[in-house]
Scaffold this active site. Structure first.
Site: not given
Length: 317
Positions: A202, A255
């Site tokens: 991330h 996700e």
């Protein structure tokens, strides 16, 4: 409850927009509902008479963002159904945001577990700092443009695969691996070749993404082979990344399990990123309103670092 009732009453589309949706769905074709929604949002703003946020008071700004945010799920599901040869399903005011979204997508009232799972996903992704799409919305709002223009810009940023397109790609990774015994070799080969493992890492988090942890728990409430396989892939990928990239904290992001949860709830993959938009539009709207309260334009400064001028610039006498 007041907010829910207020937005539920705004879910139906103006006649001008409804009439144009078949043409928009046909034109967007393989690009999908998110591409069509950019056009439909512009039309919605025009049909509703949205004015520049610079020229209107806070109450009118709030009304415009509520109208747009409430209409986004209706637009997305209608465009998806039309592109698949189905008639749009009219929204219901008696259903929650998530349950109504699934109802408009499938034509059937969803099971409570599925509606709750989608609701938890939508809440977890409603906003997340100054991500690319939120920042885009705020930059446009800082110019004083209308709410539809701000949201269309945000949708454009979200459409990029590095921002909103990873949930389906994370599922593609699970499909490509196929079986537990292939995890180690498949992942090592791609990490060593410098490829990115979708659903891991991330831009902000250097530890576990708390949204991923929550969605893992949501997925595990459903259970089943798909969920068990995803958990095992997560475990092995994190171990391999720790071995091959020591000193870097690389964990699942939101996700990875978002794709698993949406698949379990019956959403087709082409609707994963549009569903992200159905959540994020609320966060974008809040940021637009906040930015509009400050009339100062966002104007970053760039520093040129390219080649020097071919001819020296004369110095002033």
């Amino acid at each position: 409850m007041v907010f829910r009732a207020e937005t539920a009453a705004l879910r139906r589309l103006p006649d001008e927009v409804r009439a144009a949706l078949p043409a928009i769905a046909a034109a967007s074709g393989r690009s999908g509902p998110l591409a069509g929604m950019r056009t439909a949002l512009s039309l919605l703003g025009a049909a509703k008479g949205f004015r520049p946020v610079y020229d209107i008071d806070p109450e009118e700004r709030r009304r415009d963002t509520l109208v747009a945010a409430a209409a986004v799920p209706t637009l997305l599901t209608a465009l998806h159904r039309l592109s698949n040869g189905l008639e749009p399903v009219e929204p219901r005011e008696d259903l929650s945001y998530a349950a109504n979204y699934l109802y408009m997508l499938t034509g059937s009232e969803p099971e409570p577990q599925r509606a709750r799972a989608v609701e938890q996903y939508l809440i977890s992704t409603i906003d997340h700092g100054f991500n690319a799409s939120t920042f885009t919305a705020r930059v446009i709002a800082s110019t004083g443009a209308d709410a539809a223009a701000c949201l269309v810009g945000a949708v454009g940023a979200l459409s990029g695969p590095l921002h909103g397109g990873a949930p389906s790609r994370a599922l593609d990774t699970l499909d490509a691996i196929g079986t537990p015994e292939r995890i180690d070799s498949w992942i090592r080969e791609r990490v060593l070749s410098g490829e990115r493992i979708m659903g891991f890492g991330h831009a902000i988090y250097r530890t576990e993404d708390p949204r991923s942890r929550m969605l893992r728990e949501v997925a595990q409430r459903f259970g089943g082979p798909r969920v068990d396989f995803a958990v095992e892939v997560e475990r092995q990928v994190e171990a391999i990344l720790a071995e091959l990239k020591p000193g870097r904290e690389l964990h699942t992001n939101v996700e990875f399990y978002a794709g698993v949860v949406m698949e379990l709830c019956g959403l087709p993959r082409e609707m994963f990123t549009p569903t992200f938009a159905a959540a994020r539009v609320v966060g974008w709207s809040a940021n637009i309103l906040e930015q509009a309260a400050d009339s100062k334009i966002i104007r970053p400064v760039a520093r040129y670092v390219g080649p020097g001028a071919p001819v020296a610039v004369p110095q002033a006498a």
